[in-house]
Design a protein around this motif. Structure first.
Motif, short mmCIF file in Angstrom:
data_model
loop_
_atom_site.label_atom_id
_atom_site.label_comp_id
_atom_site.label_asym_id
_atom_site.label_seq_id
_atom_site.Cartn_x
_atom_site.Cartn_y
_atom_site.Cartn_z
N TRP A 216 0.97 -1.33 -0.05
CA TRP A 216 -0.12 -0.04 0.07
C TRP A 216 0.76 1.32 -0.12
CZ3 TRP A 216 -5.10 0.20 -0.71
CH2 TRP A 216 -5.82 1.43 -0.04
N ALA A 217 0.80 1.99 -0.98
CA ALA A 217 1.75 3.26 -1.19
C ALA A 217 1.12 4.31 -0.36
CB ALA A 217 1.89 3.50 -2.57
N GLU A 218 2.03 5.33 0.09
CA GLU A 218 1.65 6.22 0.70
C GLU A 218 2.42 7.61 0.24
OE1 GLU A 218 2.01 5.54 4.92
OE2 GLU A 218 0.36 4.23 4.81
N GLY A 219 2.30 8.77 0.38
CA GLY A 219 2.71 9.86 0.11
C GLY A 219 2.48 10.55 -1.18
N TYR A 220 1.40 10.05 -1.99
CA TYR A 220 1.18 10.49 -3.24
C TYR A 220 -0.16 11.43 -3.42
CZ TYR A 220 4.80 7.29 -4.70
OH TYR A 220 6.05 6.43 -4.85
N ASP A 221 -0.46 11.69 -2.43
CA ASP A 221 -1.74 12.70 -2.40
C ASP A 221 -1.93 13.81 -3.36
OD1 ASP A 221 -2.88 10.74 -0.63
OD2 ASP A 221 -2.91 12.01 1.01
N LEU A 222 -0.71 14.53 -3.26
CA LEU A 222 -0.68 15.82 -3.94
C LEU A 222 -0.39 15.49 -5.48
CD1 LEU A 222 -0.23 18.90 -3.91
CD2 LEU A 222 1.98 18.70 -3.43
N PRO A 223 0.48 14.78 -5.87
CA PRO A 223 0.37 14.67 -7.54
C PRO A 223 -0.63 13.91 -7.94
CG PRO A 223 2.14 13.12 -6.31
CD PRO A 223 1.55 13.99 -5.49
N PHE A 224 -1.23 12.72 -7.17
CA PHE A 224 -2.29 12.11 -7.79
C PHE A 224 -3.49 12.77 -7.70
CE2 PHE A 224 -0.51 7.53 -7.40
CZ PHE A 224 0.25 7.62 -8.40
N GLY A 225 -3.66 13.69 -6.65
CA GLY A 225 -4.71 14.48 -6.36
C GLY A 225 -5.06 15.46 -7.32
N ALA A 226 -3.86 16.31 -7.73
CA ALA A 226 -3.85 17.20 -8.80
C ALA A 226 -4.09 16.76 -10.03
CB ALA A 226 -2.45 17.95 -8.82
N ALA A 227 -3.50 15.47 -10.40
CA ALA A 227 -3.86 15.27 -11.69
C ALA A 227 -5.24 14.58 -11.95
CB ALA A 227 -2.96 13.71 -12.05
N LEU A 228 -5.80 14.03 -10.85
CA LEU A 228 -7.25 13.39 -10.89
C LEU A 228 -8.27 14.68 -10.83
CD1 LEU A 228 -7.61 10.28 -8.67
CD2 LEU A 228 -8.40 10.55 -11.04
N GLY A 229 -7.88 15.58 -10.06
CA GLY A 229 -8.86 16.81 -10.02
C GLY A 229 -8.78 17.60 -11.16
N THR A 230 -7.56 17.75 -11.99
CA THR A 230 -7.78 18.29 -13.16
C THR A 230 -8.50 17.46 -14.25
OG1 THR A 230 -5.39 19.25 -12.75
CG2 THR A 230 -6.20 19.36 -15.08
N LEU A 231 -8.18 16.48 -13.96
CA LEU A 231 -9.00 15.26 -15.08
C LEU A 231 -10.51 15.63 -14.83
CD1 LEU A 231 -9.44 13.24 -17.40
CD2 LEU A 231 -9.11 11.42 -15.56
N CYS A 232 -10.92 15.74 -13.73
CA CYS A 232 -12.52 15.63 -13.38
C CYS A 232 -13.18 17.12 -13.67
CB CYS A 232 -12.72 15.60 -11.97
SG CYS A 232 -12.37 13.87 -11.46
N VAL A 233 -12.28 18.17 -13.39
CA VAL A 233 -12.83 19.34 -13.99
C VAL A 233 -12.68 19.48 -15.54
CG1 VAL A 233 -12.17 22.04 -14.12
CG2 VAL A 233 -11.83 20.36 -11.93
N ILE A 234 -11.91 18.79 -16.38
CA ILE A 234 -11.81 18.97 -17.56
C ILE A 234 -12.91 18.27 -18.19
CG2 ILE A 234 -10.59 18.08 -19.70
CD1 ILE A 234 -7.94 18.76 -18.45
N LEU A 235 -13.34 17.14 -17.58
CA LEU A 235 -14.48 16.47 -18.16
C LEU A 235 -15.84 17.19 -17.83
CD1 LEU A 235 -13.72 12.91 -16.60
CD2 LEU A 235 -13.89 13.59 -18.96
N ILE A 236 -15.94 17.84 -16.83
CA ILE A 236 -17.15 18.56 -16.30
C ILE A 236 -17.36 19.79 -17.43
CG2 ILE A 236 -18.15 20.28 -14.77
CD1 ILE A 236 -16.98 18.71 -12.54
#
Length: 449
Positions: A216-236
């Motif tokens: 179970w990896a830890e410590g990737y909240d910022l990069p993965f969160g930024a990437a996923l959040g950007t993807l979701c906003v682009i989709l909307i």
């Protein structure tokens, strides 16, 4: 037919763009040497739950594996000559998501070969079963384990096992769909769970010792969160402004989408068009992220895979009004049961419990909360007997919950005659334009006893 072809081509290009973004993200995270080394590690790992490729191979290799598996899925879907629809988005979402923690570009092939052989044995086109074959790769860890387990299995045994799994999954999943009454969106996961319940005792009796894993990896909240959040906003934004429909029309379609139960099969792409579906995908992705991070969880391979799964099923049954009560049921369970919300298995349950969204949408939010509450406990105990071999463990436990709850709710609380939805809400020969779903009383097709 011209409209159908245009839609097919647009989705095809969208899928390849998505795969390219995954590959680009991989290169940004890691060097080519690290990616190649990580891919080798992924292929040589036994993959049972929970095996986070981000931890064992690095984020670059995990994302590149996801890009490769996604590309394979796109090619197979296109070669099948079946028109793309909402379920195509489901398949891409699941394949890209689960290739971050269990599926890789090698261990999926024996199962796909088995499904192809099944189609040939029936003298039917492979395209009829390609989606089931791709989803059946939930049992890819069984192929890896048998092929790689030192001292017991071997590659030939792994290949044969995968072929058998792929061969039996189409008829089995068709049967399990009937007994769940469209209340469990992860029907193939339920079928895979049944197979795993037979397979694990069988190989254990022959000397194998499969066990669940914890990577179970830890410590990737910022990069993965930024990437996923950007993807979701682009989709909307794409749904609202780039779907070829007026913004108000898209918004009205999204509001109508929110009134549906989500009971399978509900192809939102054909019912409402691309705009509302893209908005729904973006909104649901943000909800999934908020639930993980708000509960003290981690964004890593498994949780990002769960969010991508939710986004895929946003084209086929899930929306904010039917997933929120089920997720609330899991949260309620964390308050009274002997586990914490930030437990890795519970984090996955928070995301994948949305397989029971149709219960909430069909019967009402209190039943959704109840389903999520029960599921949060059941799912923690269904993984051990199958030794983590079924990646869709939540689909299996969700099937158990749905199979029990549906007849009980119908007979005891609502006093109605249970019926099965056999057809989707569109004409299969004319699905170029969005179709408004029929009124609720026609959808349920149930009468008071």
């Amino acid at each position: 037919m011209q409209g159908e072809t245009m839609r097919y081509n647009r989705m095809h290009l969208f899928f390849w763009l998505y795969a390219a973004v995954l590959a680009l993200a991989a290169v940004l995270f890691s060097s080519p040497e690290e990616i190649l080394t990580g891919l080798r590690t992924i292929v040589c790992t036994e993959d049972s739950l929970i095996t986070d490729y981000v931890l064992i191979a690095g984020p670059g290799a995990a994302l590149m594996n996801s890009a490769l598996v996604t590309g394979i899925s796109i090619v197979l879907l296109k070669l099948s000559r079946e028109p793309f629809n909402g379920f195509s988005l489901v398949v891409i979402g699941l394949m890209s998501g689960f290739s971050l923690f269990g599926k890789n570009f090698v261990n999926i092939w024996p199962i796909l070969l088995g499904t192809w052989l099944y189609a040939k044995s029936r003298r039917e086109h492979f395209g009829k079963y390609i989606s089931v074959g791709l989803l059946a790769t939930a049992l890819a860890p069984a192929v890896s384990y048998i092929a790689l387990d030192n001292g017991w299995g071997n590659p030939v045994a792994g290949l044969i096992t995968g072929v058998i799994i792929g061969f039996i999954m189409p008829p089995l999943s068709a049967y399990t769909y009937k007994i769940q009454n469209g209340m469990n969106l992860y029907n193939v996961g339920f079928a895979c769970g049944l197979v795993a319940f037979l397979l694990v005792p069988l190989i254990s009796s022959m000397g194998a010792t499969p066990t669940t894993q914890y990577h179970w990896a830890e410590g990737y909240d910022l990069p993965f969160g930024a990437a996923l959040g950007t993807l979701c906003v682009i989709l909307i934004l794409a749904g609202l402004f780039a779907s070829g429909k007026p913004v108000l029309s898209v918004w009205a379609g999204y509001r109508r989408l929110l009134t549906t139960s989500g009971r399978a099969p509900s192809d939102y792409l054909r019912m409402f068009g691309a705009g509302p579906v893209l908005v729904n995908m973006g909104v649901n992705g943000l909800i999934g992220m908020a639930f993980v991070l708000g509960g003290g969880g981690e964004l890593n391979g498994p949780t990002v895979g769960g969010i991508l799964t939710i986004m895929g099923f946003s084209a086929f049954g899930k929306h904010v009004f039917n997933i929120a009560p089920v997720m609330a049921g899991v949260f309620l369970g964390s308050l009274v049961m002997h586990w914490e919300l930030n437990n890795p298995s519970v984090q996955l349950a928070c995301l994948f419990c949305t397989t029971l969204a149709p219960i909430s949408g069909y019967f009402g939010w209190p039943y959704g909360v109840l389903a999520g509450f029960i599921h949060s406990s059941v799912v923690l105990y269904t993984g051990s007997p199958v030794a983590g071999m079924n990646l869709y463990n939540n689909g299996f436990s969700g099937g158990l919950v749905a199979t029990v709850l549906y007849p009980v709710i119908i007979a005891v609380f609502q006093h109605r005659k249970p019926t099965l939805v056999d057809q989707d809400y569109f004409d299969p020969m004319e699905h170029d334009e969005p179709v408004t779903p029929p009124p609720a009383h026609q959808i349920t097709e149930e009468k008071e006893v």
